[in-house]
Scaffold this active site. Structure first.
Site, PDB file in Angstrom:
ATOM      1  N   HIS A 150     -12.872 -67.228  56.243  1.00 36.01           N
ATOM      2  CA  HIS A 150     -13.990 -67.784  54.824  1.00 36.01           C
ATOM      3  C   HIS A 150     -13.845 -67.109  53.515  1.00 36.01           C
ATOM      4  O   HIS A 150     -15.094 -66.362  52.864  1.00 36.01           O
ATOM      5  CB  HIS A 150     -15.396 -67.866  55.683  1.00 36.01           C
ATOM      6  CG  HIS A 150     -15.584 -68.962  54.660  1.00 36.01           C
ATOM      7  ND1 HIS A 150     -16.312 -69.988  54.860  1.00 36.01           N
ATOM      8  CD2 HIS A 150     -15.401 -69.986  53.063  1.00 36.01           C
ATOM      9  CE1 HIS A 150     -16.759 -70.770  53.615  1.00 36.01           C
ATOM     10  NE2 HIS A 150     -16.014 -70.878  53.072  1.00 36.01           N
TER      11      HIS A 150
ATOM     12  N   ARG B 269     -14.720 -77.604  55.201  1.00 34.73           N
ATOM     13  CA  ARG B 269     -15.674 -76.432  56.816  1.00 34.73           C
ATOM     14  C   ARG B 269     -14.855 -77.222  57.753  1.00 34.73           C
ATOM     15  O   ARG B 269     -14.026 -77.805  57.739  1.00 34.73           O
ATOM     16  CB  ARG B 269     -16.853 -77.422  56.567  1.00 34.73           C
ATOM     17  CG  ARG B 269     -17.359 -77.483  55.199  1.00 34.73           C
ATOM     18  CD  ARG B 269     -17.860 -76.101  54.995  1.00 34.73           C
ATOM     19  NE  ARG B 269     -19.277 -75.670  53.443  1.00 34.73           N
ATOM     20  CZ  ARG B 269     -18.724 -75.009  52.792  1.00 34.73           C
ATOM     21  NH1 ARG B 269     -17.751 -74.464  52.699  1.00 34.73           N
ATOM     22  NH2 ARG B 269     -19.599 -74.527  51.597  1.00 34.73           N
TER      23      ARG B 269
ATOM     24  N   GLU C  39     -18.738 -70.445  62.955  1.00 34.41           N
ATOM     25  CA  GLU C  39     -18.868 -69.426  62.200  1.00 34.41           C
ATOM     26  C   GLU C  39     -19.677 -68.482  61.564  1.00 34.41           C
ATOM     27  O   GLU C  39     -20.871 -69.146  61.543  1.00 34.41           O
ATOM     28  CB  GLU C  39     -17.499 -69.677  60.597  1.00 34.41           C
ATOM     29  CG  GLU C  39     -17.942 -70.434  59.175  1.00 34.41           C
ATOM     30  CD  GLU C  39     -17.294 -70.660  58.273  1.00 34.41           C
ATOM     31  OE1 GLU C  39     -16.342 -71.273  58.573  1.00 34.41           O
ATOM     32  OE2 GLU C  39     -17.574 -70.171  57.370  1.00 34.41           O
TER      33      GLU C  39
HETATM   34  P1  NAP Z   1     -15.666 -82.082  44.648  1.00 33.48           P
HETATM   35  O1  NAP Z   1     -14.605 -81.902  43.731  1.00 33.48           O
HETATM   36  O2  NAP Z   1     -16.930 -82.681  44.922  1.00 33.48           O
HETATM   37  O3  NAP Z   1     -14.223 -83.249  45.911  1.00 33.48           O
HETATM   38  C1  NAP Z   1     -14.602 -84.051  47.693  1.00 33.48           C
HETATM   39  C2  NAP Z   1     -13.738 -84.399  48.695  1.00 33.48           C
HETATM   40  O4  NAP Z   1     -14.153 -84.405  48.935  1.00 33.48           O
HETATM   41  C3  NAP Z   1     -13.735 -85.987  47.513  1.00 33.48           C
HETATM   42  O5  NAP Z   1     -11.874 -86.347  47.629  1.00 33.48           O
HETATM   43  C4  NAP Z   1     -14.516 -86.482  47.661  1.00 33.48           C
HETATM   44  O6  NAP Z   1     -14.174 -88.311  48.092  1.00 33.48           O
HETATM   45  C5  NAP Z   1     -14.801 -86.499  49.443  1.00 33.48           C
HETATM   46  N1  NAP Z   1     -15.730 -86.542  50.308  1.00 33.48           N
HETATM   47  C6  NAP Z   1     -17.300 -86.887  49.590  1.00 33.48           C
HETATM   48  N2  NAP Z   1     -18.076 -87.052  50.377  1.00 33.48           N
HETATM   49  C7  NAP Z   1     -17.549 -88.031  50.914  1.00 33.48           C
HETATM   50  C8  NAP Z   1     -17.600 -88.239  52.100  1.00 33.48           C
HETATM   51  N3  NAP Z   1     -19.305 -89.142  52.442  1.00 33.48           N
HETATM   52  N4  NAP Z   1     -16.535 -89.165  52.772  1.00 33.48           N
HETATM   53  C9  NAP Z   1     -15.758 -89.295  52.475  1.00 33.48           C
HETATM   54  N5  NAP Z   1     -14.518 -87.971  51.484  1.00 33.48           N
HETATM   55  C10 NAP Z   1     -16.012 -87.698  51.082  1.00 33.48           C
HETATM   56  O7  NAP Z   1     -15.385 -80.498  45.944  1.00 33.48           O
HETATM   57  P2  NAP Z   1     -14.433 -79.330  45.771  1.00 33.48           P
HETATM   58  O8  NAP Z   1     -15.459 -78.553  44.264  1.00 33.48           O
HETATM   59  O9  NAP Z   1     -12.954 -80.293  45.903  1.00 33.48           O
HETATM   60  O10 NAP Z   1     -14.954 -79.033  47.175  1.00 33.48           O
HETATM   61  C11 NAP Z   1     -14.889 -79.163  48.197  1.00 33.48           C
HETATM   62  C12 NAP Z   1     -14.751 -78.395  49.680  1.00 33.48           C
HETATM   63  O11 NAP Z   1     -14.159 -77.630  49.439  1.00 33.48           O
HETATM   64  C13 NAP Z   1     -16.406 -77.793  48.942  1.00 33.48           C
HETATM   65  O12 NAP Z   1     -16.975 -78.900  49.575  1.00 33.48           O
HETATM   66  C14 NAP Z   1     -16.453 -77.141  50.391  1.00 33.48           C
HETATM   67  O13 NAP Z   1     -16.896 -77.583  51.082  1.00 33.48           O
HETATM   68  C15 NAP Z   1     -15.364 -76.263  50.736  1.00 33.48           C
HETATM   69  N6  NAP Z   1     -14.881 -74.980  49.729  1.00 33.48           N
HETATM   70  C16 NAP Z   1     -14.276 -74.236  50.958  1.00 33.48           C
HETATM   71  C17 NAP Z   1     -14.104 -73.025  50.245  1.00 33.48           C
HETATM   72  C18 NAP Z   1     -13.604 -71.414  51.454  1.00 33.48           C
HETATM   73  O14 NAP Z   1     -13.844 -70.494  50.872  1.00 33.48           O
HETATM   74  N7  NAP Z   1     -12.641 -72.049  52.123  1.00 33.48           N
HETATM   75  C19 NAP Z   1     -14.397 -73.007  48.961  1.00 33.48           C
HETATM   76  C20 NAP Z   1     -14.866 -73.726  48.617  1.00 33.48           C
HETATM   77  C21 NAP Z   1     -14.932 -74.893  48.333  1.00 33.48           C
HETATM   78  P3  NAP Z   1     -13.447 -89.430  46.177  1.00 33.48           P
HETATM   79  O15 NAP Z   1     -12.554 -88.062  45.675  1.00 33.48           O
HETATM   80  O16 NAP Z   1     -13.553 -90.575  47.068  1.00 33.48           O
HETATM   81  O17 NAP Z   1     -14.482 -88.812  45.604  1.00 33.48           O
END
Ligand code: NAP
Length: 313
Positions: A279, A232, A261
């Site tokens: 995005h 993000r 964005e």
């Molecule tokens: P996820 O499995 O929940 O992983 C999120 C990561 O963020 C984990 O490493 C987690 O840490 C960390 N995190 C969560 N809360 C936190 C906090 N308060 N402080 C520090 N670190 C924190 O999510 P995901 O499925 O991999 O997706 C990740 C992100 O990618 C989504 O939330 C979304 O915003 C973004 N995304 C973008 C696109 C795009 O089109 N560009 C598409 C899909 C997703 P821990 O490992 O310590 O739990």
């Protein structure tokens, strides 16, 4: 009035499925909810949501019968989940089905920046190549030291792919993960940045990670470093990033997501060492179809009084 509202830029297929299966009424955006007559708002029990506009308690209060917000996407930072929980509203998202696409894109962006795709494509397309204009040499991608900020579902998929490029993998998460031998854990993002050549950002968005990639993190990466962000825009201190790109404090950045964005800071777009994408992390036919199916499965479960497949709260 339909009990389900569908908000966002759905594909024709998803829009048709929401209409067919749920008799959903399409609205262009969240602001349109306020324009509905009160008796129609009172009937609404679920919102199938797609988008990044803030979905806060004030909007939820316009729909007093609301029981569910089913998000199209894994990132739900636009939705005030605490406000939803306080009102007894279930929130769901669409994790996992998009991991491959987002990880593929992150690796593609990383290689594209190492190998200077954008100026190289421009050189070929403009005819400069034919006129004898030579490009400076790029950098080798394989074998670099890469840091993953946020070793969650997508972060892990990125790291698994990078392993095939003979990279040295480092990561930061709130806790150490079970990883293949040789991957190095760092508790602190600045330490992570100091230990690697390039940084790939895959952490959640929202207030808790606001500016997580700080001036300190960017500075620790150094003048050979590239930042890739598929998470993000809010996660990066954009002012610090602009300054670093302008001064050459880092080699470049590849961003799929931006603050504010789809409006992007013109200073970022003017930076010659920025690769910008609109995005598109999950934007493939296959993945968007899977996301739509999962959103509708969650919606169906909640309307039928069953537990949704992928709940957030
Ligand atoms: P996820 O499995 O929940 O992983 C999120 C990561 O963020 C984990 O490493 C987690 O840490 C960390 N995190 C969560 N809360 C936190 C906090 N308060 N402080 C520090 N670190 C924190 O999510 P995901 O499925 O991999 O997706 C990740 C992100 O990618 C989504 O939330 C979304 O915003 C973004 N995304 C973008 C696109 C795009 O089109 N560009 C598409 C899909 C997703 P821990 O490992 O310590 O739990």
């Amino acid at each position: 009035m339909s009990q389900v509202i569908a908000i966002g830029p759905y594909s024709d297929t998803d829009a048709a499925a929401l209409a067919r299966d749920f008799d959903a009424r399409r609205l262009p955006d969240l602001a349109a909810i306020a324009t509905l007559p009160e008796d129609q708002r009172r009937d609404v029990v679920a919102v199938a949501f797609m988008g990044h506009d803030p979905f806060g308690g004030a909007v939820m209060d316009l729909l007093p019968g609301l029981k569910a917000i089913t998000n199209f996407g894994v990132g739900y930072d636009a939705i005030d989940v605490a406000a939803a929980t306080a009102r007894g509203i279930r929130v769901t998202n669409t994790p996992n089905v998009l991991n491959d696409d987002v990880a593929d894109l992150a690796v593609a962006m990383w290689i594209a920046q190492a190998r200077d795709f954008e100026p190289a494509m421009q050189n070929a397309r403009s005819g400069d190549w034919g006129r004898g204009v030579r490009l400076p040499l790029a950098r080798k991608a394989s074998g670099r030291r890469v840091g993953i900020l946020g070793m969650g579902r997508i972060g892990r998929e990125i790291a698994d792919r990078l392993a095939a490029f003979k990279t040295e993998i480092h990561y930061q998460s709130r806790s150490r993960k079970d990883t293949p031998a040789g991957w190095t854990y760092h508790a602190d993002p600045v330490e992570l940045a100091r230990a690697v050549d390039d940084l790939i950002v895959a952490v959640v968005g929202g207030p808790e990670t606001e500016g997580f990639v700080s001036a300190g993190v960017i500075g620790a990466l150094g003048p050979d470093g590239v930042i890739v962000n598929i998470a993000r825009g809010s996660v990066i201190d954009e002012e610090a990033l602009i300054a670093a790109l302008q001064s050459g404090a880092i080699r470049g950045a590849a961003l799929d997501v931006f603050r504010g964005e789809p409006q992007v800071d013109p200073r970022l777009l003017a930076a010659p060492n920025l690769l910008a994408l609109p995005h598109i992390g999950s934007a493939t036919v296959e993945t968007r179809a899977a996301m739509g199916q999962l959103q509708r499965a969650n919606l169906r479960a909640i309307l039928d009084g069953r537990a949704p497949e992928t709940p957030v709260n």
